[in-house]
Design an enzyme around this catalytic site. Structure first.
Site, PDB file in Angstrom:
ATOM      1  N   SER A  90      -4.940  -1.598  -1.632  1.00 50.83           N
ATOM      2  CA  SER A  90      -6.121  -2.003  -0.869  1.00 50.83           C
ATOM      3  C   SER A  90      -7.077  -0.835  -0.805  1.00 50.83           C
ATOM      4  CB  SER A  90      -5.741  -2.430   0.551  1.00 50.83           C
ATOM      5  OG  SER A  90      -6.908  -2.626   1.335  1.00 50.83           O
ATOM      6  N   TYR A 103      -1.788  -0.790   8.539  1.00 51.21           N
ATOM      7  CA  TYR A 103      -2.021  -1.493   7.270  1.00 51.21           C
ATOM      8  C   TYR A 103      -2.427  -0.514   6.177  1.00 51.21           C
ATOM      9  CZ  TYR A 103      -4.287  -4.458   3.801  1.00 51.21           C
ATOM     10  OH  TYR A 103      -4.650  -5.064   2.626  1.00 51.21           O
TER      11      TYR A 103
END
Length: 201
Positions: A90, A103
């Site tokens: 990501s 995250y």
């Protein structure tokens, strides 16, 4: 390159090594070898640092790092020589988006894994690379936190994208096909950004 389609969906969320080995045995009954493995698992929970508890943190890390780690380990004997292993990271691993601490850390870890495995597995003919999406229109976007109350966070994420829109799953699929194909044969231990320019702002 011949592609073997492998769709495992929620099975990838099985994080225990025994579960992963059982999955590997099931898949081996369907396909003798895998040419491409795209590892995409994501708990996208975003919350303030002080709102995290240990069980939520463990669940996110189990999904985003432990599960993929042992899935790769279990499927390693099935990977062809040559083959392509792609992990989904990501852009969050490279930016300081508020509320993304756990995250982003998990995605930074999976991208680090891709780099180290690229060196470890090259002798087996396995290329390892990372695909780094930016904000993408998927059902996961609605699971960032607590539903409607997170609309300001969703708006903040959309505002991060210089091209003025979210990415599409088709755009990510095309990038994954590129990394899986011989067109990217000289890419090893790399990260391909598909983020609409988010990392550059």
């Amino acid at each position: 390159m011949r592609f073997t389609k492998l769709t495992i969906g929620q099975l990838s969320l099985a994080t225990g090594i025994h579960q992963q080995r059982a999955l590997s045995e099931q898949l081996a009954q369907l396909w003798p070898r895998l040419d491409v493995l795209y590892v995409n698992a994501g708990d996208v929970t975003h919350r303030l640092l002080e709102e995290w508890d240990e069980s939520s943190y463990d669940r996110l890390m189990n999904t985003n790092l432990k599960g993929p780690f042992f899935l790769i380990q279990s499927l390693l004997p099935m990977l062809s020589n040559p083959s392509s292993l792609i992990v989904c990271g990501s852009v969050s691993a490279h930016i300081g988006l508020p509320q993304s601490s756990a995250y982003a850390a998990s995605k930074a870890a999976i991208l680090s894994l891709a780099r180290t495995l690229s060196g470890e597995l090259k002798a087996k003919g396995i290329r390892v690379n990372g695909l780094n999406p930016g904000p993408t229109e998927t059902p996961a976007l609605s699971k960032l936190g607590n539903g409607a109350s997170d609309q300001p966070l969703r708006d903040e994420i959309r505002a991060l994208v210089p091209v003025g829109r979210l990415g599409s799953t088709l755009e990510l699929a095309k990038a994954a096909v590129f990394l899986a194909s011989d067109e990217s044969a000289f890419m090893v231990g790399s990260e391909l950004l598909m983020d609409g320019g988010v990392k550059n702002i």
